[in-house]
Design an enzyme around this catalytic site. Structure first.
Site, PDB file in Angstrom:
ATOM      1  N   HIS A  61      10.988  -3.246   3.083  1.00  0.00           N
ATOM      2  CA  HIS A  61      11.368  -1.835   2.990  1.00  0.00           C
ATOM      3  C   HIS A  61      11.781  -1.315   4.355  1.00  0.00           C
ATOM      4  O   HIS A  61      11.296  -1.777   5.383  1.00  0.00           O
ATOM      5  CB  HIS A  61      10.256  -0.979   2.382  1.00  0.00           C
ATOM      6  CG  HIS A  61       8.980  -0.873   3.161  1.00  0.00           C
ATOM      7  ND1 HIS A  61       8.199  -1.958   3.502  1.00  0.00           N
ATOM      8  CD2 HIS A  61       8.320   0.211   3.645  1.00  0.00           C
ATOM      9  CE1 HIS A  61       7.117  -1.549   4.156  1.00  0.00           C
ATOM     10  NE2 HIS A  61       7.178  -0.233   4.273  1.00  0.00           N
ATOM     11  N   HIS A 110       0.834  -1.215   0.000  1.00  0.00           N
ATOM     12  CA  HIS A 110       0.000   0.000   0.000  1.00  0.00           C
ATOM     13  C   HIS A 110       0.870   1.267   0.000  1.00  0.00           C
ATOM     14  O   HIS A 110       0.631   2.207   0.752  1.00  0.00           O
ATOM     15  CB  HIS A 110      -1.000  -0.009   1.158  1.00  0.00           C
ATOM     16  CG  HIS A 110      -0.408  -0.104   2.534  1.00  0.00           C
ATOM     17  ND1 HIS A 110      -1.075  -0.690   3.584  1.00  0.00           N
ATOM     18  CD2 HIS A 110       0.770   0.331   3.056  1.00  0.00           C
ATOM     19  CE1 HIS A 110      -0.336  -0.614   4.685  1.00  0.00           C
ATOM     20  NE2 HIS A 110       0.776   0.014   4.389  1.00  0.00           N
ATOM     21  N   GLU A 166       5.050  -4.896   8.430  1.00  0.00           N
ATOM     22  CA  GLU A 166       3.663  -4.794   7.971  1.00  0.00           C
ATOM     23  C   GLU A 166       3.146  -6.117   7.405  1.00  0.00           C
ATOM     24  O   GLU A 166       1.926  -6.343   7.361  1.00  0.00           O
ATOM     25  CB  GLU A 166       3.546  -3.706   6.900  1.00  0.00           C
ATOM     26  CG  GLU A 166       3.735  -2.287   7.415  1.00  0.00           C
ATOM     27  CD  GLU A 166       3.666  -1.245   6.310  1.00  0.00           C
ATOM     28  OE1 GLU A 166       3.504  -0.057   6.639  1.00  0.00           O
ATOM     29  OE2 GLU A 166       3.773  -1.611   5.118  1.00  0.00           O
ATOM     30  N   HIS A 217      -0.894   5.216   9.480  1.00  0.00           N
ATOM     31  CA  HIS A 217       0.479   5.723   9.490  1.00  0.00           C
ATOM     32  C   HIS A 217       0.535   7.050  10.241  1.00  0.00           C
ATOM     33  O   HIS A 217       0.800   8.103   9.671  1.00  0.00           O
ATOM     34  CB  HIS A 217       0.990   5.881   8.060  1.00  0.00           C
ATOM     35  CG  HIS A 217       0.991   4.606   7.279  1.00  0.00           C
ATOM     36  ND1 HIS A 217      -0.175   4.083   6.728  1.00  0.00           N
ATOM     37  CD2 HIS A 217       1.984   3.733   6.970  1.00  0.00           C
ATOM     38  CE1 HIS A 217       0.126   2.950   6.102  1.00  0.00           C
ATOM     39  NE2 HIS A 217       1.416   2.713   6.230  1.00  0.00           N
TER      40      HIS A 217
END
Length: 450
Positions: free
Chosen positions: A334, A153, A381, A200
């Site tokens: 990431h 996302h 995540e 976030h």
């Protein structure tokens, strides 16, 4: 099998559950407004006028204007919220309680001085209790999880989409990887998407850090994350199904935070854009489910996997024939901070996809350290994908899954992009009717904007 709500049968008692909360949300929020002195003054000066400022049903307004607490509670009011309204009117708790029993304040006080109301004669009748716990007939119709969707996302994907950069050489391979998904969704429009994502630092800042958040509200607007809100629709929730899921998961010992109002950020809106395209309105309802993966401790993969299994039980005990998709979003590898910023691990990512398909139970045992070390600090995540995977029927042997699409690409801004679609095939003889685009009652997806 319907959920156990025997508490509704206890005489003279209304239990404030998720259904009652949804019914009385605005009523209870009105009561909370009276905690401010200026609002109390306005309310007392013009009760009807102040009530008309709130989106209350007329039955709720009349209950308050008529000082009818029993009616207010039937309409979804909770006594602790209504106490704010009573305090604004100068009523004591004994006055309020007495009014609901047909007693004056003095009579109620005398009863309490005498030891209170006896439980004798105020319990469930044994015949009622036995009937409530008799083996219920299986519902003739129920909701089904038809598929699971997994996708990154990345916020930059949303920006590229919004600024018409999808055909640029840098972005074209990313969006090409979702062309199959958009066509597949047009042919398999769900009634509801249960969308697992992480906020976030948008709806939830450091003042409150819930581990699991279930959106039980009717609608959620798109957040402004600093660049202005994305030019995409807000989402329409499904309060009835969400309340059912809340009841089922919490009684299965998963501690949830239930939220009726919040904004939703790119963690939720980017997957919707990738799967449904550029539309005026999302073609289905969406139940948002936030998982804290920002501040440690975060839930384990094993707990997320078990939650997915419990979620399937919850959804398939809902007595409406809904087509439900469960989406797990976030990742893949990431890292956005520190001297390792920019870390990508293609080999680990693709092994994760292999394990997710072939042996999710073993994948659920992977410790946090492996995620952080191999997939980067933000790669954690990926535990959210295990919720969607746990909801598939092959996990308990009652069905099997089919891989419809798999895609992987590096990079999208700072992130590796992963995408997977698994269709759920139950071993039961009956299947969800009207599943295809041609037959589905919600199949007319909104036309894409030019």
């Amino acid at each position: 099998m319907s959920l156990d709500k025997t508490y509704k049968l206890v005489p003279g008692t209304t239990i404030f559950d998720a259904e009652q909360s949804a019914k009385g949300y605005h009523l209870n929020q009105f009561c909370m407004s009276l905690m401010k002195s200026e609002n109390r003054a306005r309310f007392l000066a013009d009760e009807r006028g102040y009530l008309d400022e709130w989106p209350l049903r007329e039955e709720q307004k009349q209950a308050l204007l008529g000082r009818d607490l029993n009616a207010a509670i039937r309409e979804g009011g909770n006594i602790y919220f209504l106490a704010k309204w009573g305090a604004a009117l100068g009523l004591s708790f004994q006055q309020m309680a007495g009014s609901m029993t047909g007693m004056t304040e003095e009579q109620y006080r005398d009863m309490m001085v005498g030891g209170g109301r006896s439980v004798e004669g105020n319990r469930l009748d044994h015949a009622v209790l036995e009937a409530a716990h008799a083996d219920p007939a299986s519902p003739t119709e129920h909701a089904r999880i038809t598929s699971a969707v997994f996708t990154s996302h990345v916020p930059a994907i949303g920006a590229a989409w919004d600024h018409l950069k999808t055909d640029e050489p840098y972005w074209q391979p990313v969006f090409e990887g979702y062309e199959f998904a958009k066509q597949w969704e047009r042919e398999n429009v769900p009634d509801v998407v249960f969308l697992v994502y992480n906020d976030h630092a948008t709806a939830f800042d450091a003042s409150i850090i819930p581990t699991f958040v279930l959106g039980t509200g009717a609608a959620y607007p798109t957040a402004d994350e600093g660049y202005g809100p994305r030019p995409v629709p807000g989402i329409e929730g499904d309060p009835d199904l969400a309340a059912h899921i809340a009841h089922s998961l919490i009684t299965d010992d998963f501690d949830l935070t239930l939220v009726n109002e919040m904004v939703v950020d790119h963690g939720l809106t980017v997957p919707l854009s990738l799967m449904f395209g550029n539309v005026e309105k999302w073609p289905c309802k969406v139940i948002p489910f936030h998982v804290n993966v920002v501040q440690y401790p975060v839930p384990s993969g094993a707990r997320c996997f078990r939650l997915g299994q419990s979620l399937r039980k919850a959804i398939e005990s809902y007595d409406k024939p809904l087509n439900v998709q469960v989406w797990g979003t976030g990742g893949m590898s990431h890292q956005l901070q520190g001297s390792r910023a920019g870390l990508i691990n293609r080999e680990w990512d693709n092994a994760f996809l292999d394990r997710l398909i072939e042996n999710p139970a073993a994948l659920a045992q992977v410790p946090h350290l492996e995620y952080v070390q191999e997939a980067g600090s933000e790669g954690i995540e990926l535990i959210m994908w295990l919720i969607a995977r746990g909801a598939m029927s092959d996990v308990d042997g009652s069905g099997e899954v089919e891989v419809k699409h798999r895609f992987y690409h590096v990079p999208a801004s700072n992130t590796a992009v992963g995408h997977l679609i698994l269709e759920n095939h139950s071993l039961e003889n009956h299947s969800l009717e009207n599943h295809s685009l041609e037959n589905h009652p919600r199949a007319e997806a909104p036309a894409a904007k030019e």
